[in-house]
Design a protein around this motif. Structure first.
Motif, PDB file in Angstrom:
ATOM      1  N   MET A 409       8.249  18.213 -10.274  1.00  0.00           N
ATOM      2  CA  MET A 409       7.932  18.833  -8.996  1.00  0.00           C
ATOM      3  C   MET A 409       7.763  17.795  -7.904  1.00  0.00           C
ATOM      4  SD  MET A 409       4.840  21.166  -7.558  1.00  0.00           S
ATOM      5  CE  MET A 409       4.393  19.782  -6.501  1.00  0.00           C
ATOM      6  N   HIS A 410       7.457  16.554  -8.279  1.00  0.00           N
ATOM      7  CA  HIS A 410       7.263  15.479  -7.300  1.00  0.00           C
ATOM      8  C   HIS A 410       8.498  15.279  -6.425  1.00  0.00           C
ATOM      9  CE1 HIS A 410       9.668  13.463 -10.310  1.00  0.00           C
ATOM     10  NE2 HIS A 410       9.911  12.515  -9.436  1.00  0.00           N
ATOM     11  N   ARG A 411       9.658  15.753  -6.870  1.00  0.00           N
ATOM     12  CA  ARG A 411      10.878  15.623  -6.065  1.00  0.00           C
ATOM     13  C   ARG A 411      10.914  16.656  -4.939  1.00  0.00           C
ATOM     14  NH1 ARG A 411      13.003  15.605 -11.347  1.00  0.00           N
ATOM     15  NH2 ARG A 411      13.972  17.656 -11.029  1.00  0.00           N
ATOM     16  N   TYR A 412      10.155  17.721  -5.067  1.00  0.00           N
ATOM     17  CA  TYR A 412      10.250  18.854  -4.151  1.00  0.00           C
ATOM     18  C   TYR A 412       9.066  18.982  -3.196  1.00  0.00           C
ATOM     19  CZ  TYR A 412      13.879  20.097  -7.458  1.00  0.00           C
ATOM     20  OH  TYR A 412      15.003  20.072  -8.254  1.00  0.00           O
ATOM     21  N   GLY A 413       7.941  18.420  -3.545  1.00  0.00           N
ATOM     22  CA  GLY A 413       6.764  18.528  -2.691  1.00  0.00           C
ATOM     23  C   GLY A 413       5.653  17.648  -3.203  1.00  0.00           C
ATOM     24  N   GLY A 414       4.600  17.556  -2.409  1.00  0.00           N
ATOM     25  CA  GLY A 414       3.423  16.815  -2.822  1.00  0.00           C
ATOM     26  C   GLY A 414       2.408  17.740  -3.466  1.00  0.00           C
ATOM     27  N   ILE A 415       1.221  17.209  -3.709  1.00  0.00           N
ATOM     28  CA  ILE A 415       0.119  18.029  -4.211  1.00  0.00           C
ATOM     29  C   ILE A 415      -1.161  17.615  -3.509  1.00  0.00           C
ATOM     30  CG2 ILE A 415       1.099  18.403  -6.501  1.00  0.00           C
ATOM     31  CD1 ILE A 415      -0.834  16.306  -7.586  1.00  0.00           C
ATOM     32  N   TRP A 416      -2.068  18.588  -3.351  1.00  0.00           N
ATOM     33  CA  TRP A 416      -3.444  18.154  -3.124  1.00  0.00           C
ATOM     34  C   TRP A 416      -4.129  18.249  -4.464  1.00  0.00           C
ATOM     35  CZ3 TRP A 416      -2.849  23.442  -2.608  1.00  0.00           C
ATOM     36  CH2 TRP A 416      -3.932  24.267  -2.883  1.00  0.00           C
ATOM     37  N   GLN A 417      -5.272  17.588  -4.594  1.00  0.00           N
ATOM     38  CA  GLN A 417      -5.835  17.389  -5.927  1.00  0.00           C
ATOM     39  C   GLN A 417      -6.752  18.540  -6.348  1.00  0.00           C
ATOM     40  OE1 GLN A 417      -7.211  13.352  -5.410  1.00  0.00           O
ATOM     41  NE2 GLN A 417      -5.117  12.778  -4.882  1.00  0.00           N
ATOM     42  N   GLY A 418      -6.369  19.746  -5.913  1.00  0.00           N
ATOM     43  CA  GLY A 418      -7.036  20.948  -6.370  1.00  0.00           C
ATOM     44  C   GLY A 418      -8.364  21.200  -5.682  1.00  0.00           C
ATOM     45  N   ASP A 419      -8.922  22.370  -5.956  1.00  0.00           N
ATOM     46  CA  ASP A 419     -10.226  22.714  -5.390  1.00  0.00           C
ATOM     47  C   ASP A 419     -11.279  21.797  -6.005  1.00  0.00           C
ATOM     48  OD1 ASP A 419      -8.823  24.684  -4.143  1.00  0.00           O
ATOM     49  OD2 ASP A 419      -9.613  26.320  -5.364  1.00  0.00           O
ATOM     50  N   ASN A 420     -12.006  21.100  -5.160  1.00  0.00           N
ATOM     51  CA  ASN A 420     -13.039  20.187  -5.641  1.00  0.00           C
ATOM     52  C   ASN A 420     -14.382  20.583  -5.053  1.00  0.00           C
ATOM     53  OD1 ASN A 420     -12.781  19.404  -2.988  1.00  0.00           O
ATOM     54  ND2 ASN A 420     -12.124  17.314  -3.432  1.00  0.00           N
ATOM     55  N   MET A 421     -15.360  19.733  -5.217  1.00  0.00           N
ATOM     56  CA  MET A 421     -16.714  20.031  -4.757  1.00  0.00           C
ATOM     57  C   MET A 421     -17.219  18.909  -3.846  1.00  0.00           C
ATOM     58  SD  MET A 421     -17.269  22.941  -6.236  1.00  0.00           S
ATOM     59  CE  MET A 421     -19.029  23.249  -6.207  1.00  0.00           C
ATOM     60  N   ALA A 422     -18.201  19.239  -3.029  1.00  0.00           N
ATOM     61  CA  ALA A 422     -18.804  18.252  -2.128  1.00  0.00           C
ATOM     62  C   ALA A 422     -19.809  17.416  -2.922  1.00  0.00           C
ATOM     63  CB  ALA A 422     -19.479  18.952  -0.948  1.00  0.00           C
ATOM     64  N   TRP A 423     -19.252  16.650  -3.848  1.00  0.00           N
ATOM     65  CA  TRP A 423     -20.042  15.794  -4.725  1.00  0.00           C
ATOM     66  C   TRP A 423     -19.550  14.353  -4.563  1.00  0.00           C
ATOM     67  CZ3 TRP A 423     -18.819  19.007  -9.747  1.00  0.00           C
ATOM     68  CH2 TRP A 423     -19.499  20.240  -9.691  1.00  0.00           C
ATOM     69  N   TRP A 424     -20.472  13.423  -4.635  1.00  0.00           N
ATOM     70  CA  TRP A 424     -20.081  12.007  -4.592  1.00  0.00           C
ATOM     71  C   TRP A 424     -19.187  11.660  -5.777  1.00  0.00           C
ATOM     72  CZ3 TRP A 424     -21.088   8.764  -0.539  1.00  0.00           C
ATOM     73  CH2 TRP A 424     -21.987   9.236   0.428  1.00  0.00           C
ATOM     74  N   SER A 425     -19.422  12.314  -6.910  1.00  0.00           N
ATOM     75  CA  SER A 425     -18.584  12.039  -8.082  1.00  0.00           C
ATOM     76  C   SER A 425     -17.137  12.441  -7.834  1.00  0.00           C
ATOM     77  CB  SER A 425     -19.127  12.779  -9.310  1.00  0.00           C
ATOM     78  OG  SER A 425     -19.102  14.183  -9.114  1.00  0.00           O
ATOM     79  N   HIS A 426     -16.907  13.462  -7.002  1.00  0.00           N
ATOM     80  CA  HIS A 426     -15.533  13.863  -6.715  1.00  0.00           C
ATOM     81  C   HIS A 426     -14.871  12.935  -5.709  1.00  0.00           C
ATOM     82  CE1 HIS A 426     -15.315  18.210  -8.456  1.00  0.00           C
ATOM     83  NE2 HIS A 426     -15.656  17.297  -9.345  1.00  0.00           N
ATOM     84  N   LEU A 427     -15.656  12.294  -4.863  1.00  0.00           N
ATOM     85  CA  LEU A 427     -15.095  11.212  -4.042  1.00  0.00           C
ATOM     86  C   LEU A 427     -14.637  10.073  -4.945  1.00  0.00           C
ATOM     87  CD1 LEU A 427     -14.503   9.377  -1.622  1.00  0.00           C
ATOM     88  CD2 LEU A 427     -16.975   9.019  -1.366  1.00  0.00           C
ATOM     89  N   ARG A 428     -15.487   9.676  -5.901  1.00  0.00           N
ATOM     90  CA  ARG A 428     -15.097   8.596  -6.817  1.00  0.00           C
ATOM     91  C   ARG A 428     -13.853   8.988  -7.617  1.00  0.00           C
ATOM     92  NH1 ARG A 428     -20.761   8.195  -6.986  1.00  0.00           N
ATOM     93  NH2 ARG A 428     -20.953   9.616  -8.761  1.00  0.00           N
ATOM     94  N   MET A 429     -13.781  10.257  -8.025  1.00  0.00           N
ATOM     95  CA  MET A 429     -12.621  10.723  -8.778  1.00  0.00           C
ATOM     96  C   MET A 429     -11.359  10.642  -7.927  1.00  0.00           C
ATOM     97  SD  MET A 429     -12.123  14.343 -10.777  1.00  0.00           S
ATOM     98  CE  MET A 429     -13.813  14.271 -11.341  1.00  0.00           C
ATOM     99  N   ASN A 430     -11.481  10.968  -6.652  1.00  0.00           N
ATOM    100  CA  ASN A 430     -10.348  10.874  -5.730  1.00  0.00           C
ATOM    101  C   ASN A 430      -9.797   9.450  -5.698  1.00  0.00           C
ATOM    102  OD1 ASN A 430      -9.992  11.489  -2.105  1.00  0.00           O
ATOM    103  ND2 ASN A 430      -8.469  11.285  -3.695  1.00  0.00           N
ATOM    104  N   VAL A 431     -10.693   8.482  -5.623  1.00  0.00           N
ATOM    105  CA  VAL A 431     -10.275   7.074  -5.605  1.00  0.00           C
ATOM    106  C   VAL A 431      -9.519   6.728  -6.884  1.00  0.00           C
ATOM    107  CG1 VAL A 431     -11.088   4.678  -5.547  1.00  0.00           C
ATOM    108  CG2 VAL A 431     -12.209   6.409  -4.109  1.00  0.00           C
ATOM    109  N   LYS A 432     -10.045   7.151  -8.014  1.00  0.00           N
ATOM    110  CA  LYS A 432      -9.478   6.752  -9.303  1.00  0.00           C
ATOM    111  C   LYS A 432      -8.192   7.502  -9.640  1.00  0.00           C
ATOM    112  CE  LYS A 432     -14.025   5.451 -11.015  1.00  0.00           C
ATOM    113  NZ  LYS A 432     -15.078   5.627 -12.044  1.00  0.00           N
TER     114      LYS A 432
END
Length: 663
Positions: A409-432
């Motif tokens: 699918m990467h040939r046809y479009g991008g992705i956002w990384q799904g529904d997440n939460m307003a958590w600091w751990s999800h910011l760290r997950m975004n980085v990784k």
């Protein structure tokens, strides 16, 4: 070198575009027992890959299940997220490195030192799959070989690299106007407003709610004059409603997925009862893709595809079963066991595995039960739109990204990384997660900045933006019922304006690195080990990234701190973006140093001998002068920089004139 192994009769996914000759299995790296492959891990061996997943860049120590899943509350114990990205990489990264791609649309379990800390185990649910084994010296070698094998990554229009504001949901045209007005009034840069489901008529795909968006076409033109692009959502389910043309056409032509009795399979999503278009059926996919033209003809030039794992709120059969059982509970004394039995039953209503095994696809001339091809649904939904765009606007780039995905699918479009939460751990997950997704070909990606669910805080949103100004997709998105998080609603608006403004100063470099990564099958976001493979300390760093080759970033991902310890694998110079000004900070020698990073600043660490081109910025991408650049460097021997710049709209990506040398 790539070896291709075929077991049983695999279901074709179209993930691989390069012709590779089949080889008979005879490999000493992996021990094969049935449909399980085992690999012995050395004590310090890093395991990379698996795209969109929880935990760290190094995937050791957990069990990951490739099964596209709607799970916004994901934590460390989660096994599956919205994508199924079956590429994994082992070895030392400097002399012997191996990549493995398991090409099957069904469930795959990657046990990376979970059951046995010294063993990687990969298990397929059936005997029909392909395996591609890639051997190279370095991580970069293996990634490049894999990316060449799966084809060029999607290239978004340049305006889509600007800042976007989203919320579920902006319910009226006037609310959209108000958001734009508040950003412009405060001189905060912005390029797009995202429309969630409330722009639709009763949540029906390819319709307009004329009560609240009566002048939709005029709104689109009005926004364009403001250099604002409206980006509407499209969902994976079509409302079951007599008289609704999309439903009527799908029903008449047999374009919907059917149950075992040949009846259209009915599930519940946003509009209530819905049918799934058979995205895997060529005719149905073309039909659904052509529907996007309804909105393109109204001036829309970007879309986001949602709910396409596919998500199921309920099926009619399961709902009836639960309701019937609830009648029994009315007369029972609910002791602890019965109470948890009841709550567990309620929890089975949404996204139930039995429901996914209850409908069928017509795919490549055969009938497949959905759970056998589950991971292809979001991929082929996005492919349907991209193929339609190619048919009727082949020379123009249209923004397109998805929630669910499979490699290909990467040939046809991008992705956002799904529904997440307003958590600091999800910011760290975004980085990784950024580098893992790049390995799998997903370059146009980013997370919901500030968090989609729960109430964000001003410091979390600011810190998240300080990182996200480097991600290709930069979108602030939140859920209905949560605290509104448009940046002008907070106390320190100038800090938000400064951070978002830094994106527009850095965009010449960000866009150049993105384009080169897409065209050359390389990484945009590199773990430190990819560049400093022999540095044992660099190999352990998980919260710093190289953006391209020239700069390193070290985001602050902790609350109530004003800086952090940074590991410098070589001599680097700090550049501080604040209030539209770029300050040249300290030069740091190799090793660990504490770096002061006040909130509202964007910090870049420039490698010695490398260049960083920076623009003056602007209030939208259209304002940026991509040719009038200031170039930062330090050191005596400066390497020239290949700077990529094009018109950002057309598809003539490969022209040599798009590259010029900066010295």
């Amino acid at each position: 070198m790539v070896k291709k192994y075929v077991f049983g009769t695999p279901i074709e996914t179209d993930a691989v575009v390069k012709e590779i000759k089949e080889t008979i299995w005879n490999d000493e790296l992996f021990k094969k027992e049935g449909n399980v492959f085992q690999y012995s891990l050395k004590p310090d061996e890093i395991v990379y890959g698996l795209g969109e997943n929880v935990r760290g860049m190094n995937k050791r120590g957990w069990r990951y299940v490739s099964n596209c899943s709607d799970n916004p509350n994901h934590c460390e114990h989660t096994n599956s997220l919205y994508g199924a990205h079956n590429f994994i990489m082992m070895g030392d990264g400097v002399s012997e490195t191996y990549g493995l791609f398991v090409d099957t649309p069904g469930t795959v379990i990657f046990d990376v030192g979970y059951t046995d800390i010294d063993r990687l185990s990969i298990a397929m649910e059936n005997e029909n799959y392909k395996i591609y084994l890639i051997e190279g010296e370095t991580y970069q070698d293996v990634v490049r070989e894999f990316r060449e094998m799966i084809g060029r990554s999607y290239i978004a229009p340049r305006w889509a690299f600007g800042y976007g504001q989203s919320r579920w949901s902006y319910e009226t045209a006037d609310e959209v106007r108000e958001v734009v007005r508040e950003y412009r009034k405060r001189d905060i840069p912005i390029d797009s407003i995202y429309l969630d489901i409330d722009y639709m008529e009763r949540y029906k795909d390819f319709t307009i709610n004329r009560d609240s968006f009566a002048d939709f076409e005029n709104l689109v033109e009005e926004m364009k004059k403001e250099n604002i692009h409206l980006v509407p959502i499209i969902d994976g389910g079509v409302k079951k409603e007599d008289g609704y043309d999309v439903y009527e056409e799908g029903k008449e032509n047999g374009y919907f997925c059917r149950d075992e009795n040949g009846e259209d399979f009915v599930i519940g999503v946003w509009p209530g009862k819905c049918c799934f278009p058979d995205m895997l059926n060529d005719e149905a996919r073309r039909w659904f893709g052509d529907k996007y033209r309804i909105l393109i003809d109204k001036g829309i030039d970007g879309f986001w595809n949602d709910m396409n794992e596919p998500a199921i709120f309920y099926s009619e059969k399961r709902l009836k079963r639960v309701f019937d059982k609830m009648e029994e509970y009315k007369t029972k004394n609910l002791d602890v066991n019965t109470f948890f039995e009841m709550t567990d039953l309620i929890g089975t209503i949404s996204n139930n595995p039995e429901d996914y095994a209850s409908f069928y696809h017509n795919y490549k001339g055969k009938r497949y039960r959905h759970d056998q091809v589950h991971n292809l649904f979001g991929y082929y939904m996005t492919r349907s739109a991209a193929e339609a765009f190619e048919r009727y606007q082949p020379e123009k780039r249209i923004l397109l990204f998805s929630r669910a995905s499979y490699i290909g699918m990467h040939r046809y479009g991008g992705i956002w990384q799904g529904d997440n939460m307003a958590w600091w751990s999800h910011l760290r997950m975004n980085v990784k997660m950024m580098s893992s997704l790049n390995m799998c070909g997903f370059l146009y990606t980013g997370a919901d900045v500030g968090g989609f669910g729960a109430d964000t805080t001003e410091d979390l949103l600011l810190r998240w933006l300080e990182f996200a100004v480097f991600t290709p997709l930069l979108r602030n998105h939140s859920a209905r019922g949560t605290r509104k998080q448009e940046v002008y609603r907070f106390s320190h608006i100038p800090k938000f304006s400064s951070v978002i403004g830094a994106r527009y100063q850095l965009l010449p470099y960000i866009y150049s690195e993105y384009m080169k990564a897409a065209l050359r099958n390389t990484m945009m976001f590199n773990p430190l080990s990819f560049i400093y493979g022999k540095d044992n300390l660099a190999r352990q760093v998980e919260d710093q990234l190289l953006v391209g080759e020239n700069i390193m970033i070290a985001p602050v991902c902790e609350q109530n701190v004003t800086g952090r310890v940074v590991y410098f694998p070589e001599r680097m110079k700090q550049l501080i973006f604040k209030d539209g000004i770029i300050e040249e900070g300290n030069i740091f020698e190799k090793g660990f140093s504490y770096v002061n990073m006040p909130m509202g600043t964007v910090n870049v660490f420039l490698r010695e001998g490398y260049l960083l081109p920076v623009a003056k910025g602007g209030k939208c991408v259209e304002d940026i002068n991509f040719e009038d650049l200031k170039v930062y460097s330090f050191g005596e021997k400066i390497k020239q920089y290949e700077y990529y710049s094009d018109d950002g709209e057309t598809t003539d990506f490969d022209m040599e004139s798009h590259i010029r040398i900066l010295k």
